[in-house]
Design a protein around this motif. Sequence first.
Motif, PDB file in Angstrom:
ATOM      1  N   MET A   1      -1.167   1.161  -1.223  1.00 44.30           N
ATOM      2  CA  MET A   1       0.187   1.640  -1.302  1.00 44.30           C
ATOM      3  C   MET A   1       0.523   1.941  -2.758  1.00 44.30           C
ATOM      4  O   MET A   1       0.147   1.212  -3.658  1.00 44.30           O
ATOM      5  CB  MET A   1       1.158   0.593  -0.751  1.00 44.30           C
ATOM      6  N   ILE A   2       1.210   3.047  -2.954  1.00 46.12           N
ATOM      7  CA  ILE A   2       1.693   3.437  -4.276  1.00 46.12           C
ATOM      8  C   ILE A   2       3.186   3.161  -4.294  1.00 46.12           C
ATOM      9  O   ILE A   2       3.908   3.563  -3.373  1.00 46.12           O
ATOM     10  CB  ILE A   2       1.404   4.925  -4.545  1.00 46.12           C
ATOM     11  N   LYS A   3       3.654   2.471  -5.322  1.00 43.92           N
ATOM     12  CA  LYS A   3       5.068   2.119  -5.411  1.00 43.92           C
ATOM     13  C   LYS A   3       5.704   2.762  -6.630  1.00 43.92           C
ATOM     14  O   LYS A   3       5.038   3.020  -7.630  1.00 43.92           O
ATOM     15  CB  LYS A   3       5.243   0.609  -5.475  1.00 43.92           C
TER      16      LYS A   3
ATOM     17  N   SER B   1       7.885   4.271  -1.904  1.00 47.46           N
ATOM     18  CA  SER B   1       6.540   3.857  -1.497  1.00 47.46           C
ATOM     19  C   SER B   1       5.823   5.010  -0.822  1.00 47.46           C
ATOM     20  O   SER B   1       6.434   5.811  -0.114  1.00 47.46           O
ATOM     21  CB  SER B   1       6.573   2.634  -0.584  1.00 47.46           C
ATOM     22  N   ILE B   2       4.525   5.087  -1.073  1.00 46.85           N
ATOM     23  CA  ILE B   2       3.646   6.081  -0.464  1.00 46.85           C
ATOM     24  C   ILE B   2       2.521   5.287   0.186  1.00 46.85           C
ATOM     25  O   ILE B   2       1.771   4.581  -0.490  1.00 46.85           O
ATOM     26  CB  ILE B   2       3.097   7.060  -1.515  1.00 46.85           C
TER      27      ILE B   2
ATOM     28  N   HIS C   1       0.163  10.849   4.486  1.00 46.68           N
ATOM     29  CA  HIS C   1       0.831   9.682   3.914  1.00 46.68           C
ATOM     30  C   HIS C   1       2.286   9.641   4.376  1.00 46.68           C
ATOM     31  O   HIS C   1       2.854  10.668   4.740  1.00 46.68           O
ATOM     32  CB  HIS C   1       0.804   9.731   2.377  1.00 46.68           C
ATOM     33  N   ARG C   2       2.866   8.471   4.325  1.00 48.58           N
ATOM     34  CA  ARG C   2       4.302   8.303   4.575  1.00 48.58           C
ATOM     35  C   ARG C   2       4.980   8.080   3.229  1.00 48.58           C
ATOM     36  O   ARG C   2       4.553   7.233   2.442  1.00 48.58           O
ATOM     37  CB  ARG C   2       4.555   7.092   5.489  1.00 48.58           C
ATOM     38  N   LEU C   3       6.035   8.852   2.976  1.00 53.42           N
ATOM     39  CA  LEU C   3       6.837   8.704   1.769  1.00 53.42           C
ATOM     40  C   LEU C   3       8.170   8.088   2.166  1.00 53.42           C
ATOM     41  O   LEU C   3       8.874   8.621   3.027  1.00 53.42           O
ATOM     42  CB  LEU C   3       7.074  10.079   1.111  1.00 53.42           C
TER      43      LEU C   3
END
Length: 122
Positions: A1-3, A118-119, A105-107
């Motif tokens: 996850m990218i935050k 979050s991604i 991806h979910r943004l």
Amino acid sequence: MIKGHVLANLDAVVRLVALGPSEIKHEAEFVVDTGYDGDLQLPAKAISELKLAWYCDSDYTLADGSTVAVARYRGWVLWDGAKRAVLVDRADADPLLGVNLLKHHRLTIDFISGGGVSITPL
């Protein structure tokens, strides 16, 4: 996850590391721009520092309907812990993260100052 987080002007930003061919790193906050269909956009200075190789010139239609020619370069980004090949567009503006990187991806964005971004992979 990218935050990431939401700025006072409601821009959603995430911190990413762009890489050049010899692992030169450029870390920056990238504004998530769902109107930009590319991968990444960086200023000319960052592209030069990374020593990215020119790939092609491409025409983009802006929100106002005008068209601009943009130089594109081959590069990489650390994306959720893995090195991922990207095309980097040169523009003398803030770094942008485009929707091409958001595929599959979910943004999620909490649109308040200081809100979360979050991604996550689908």
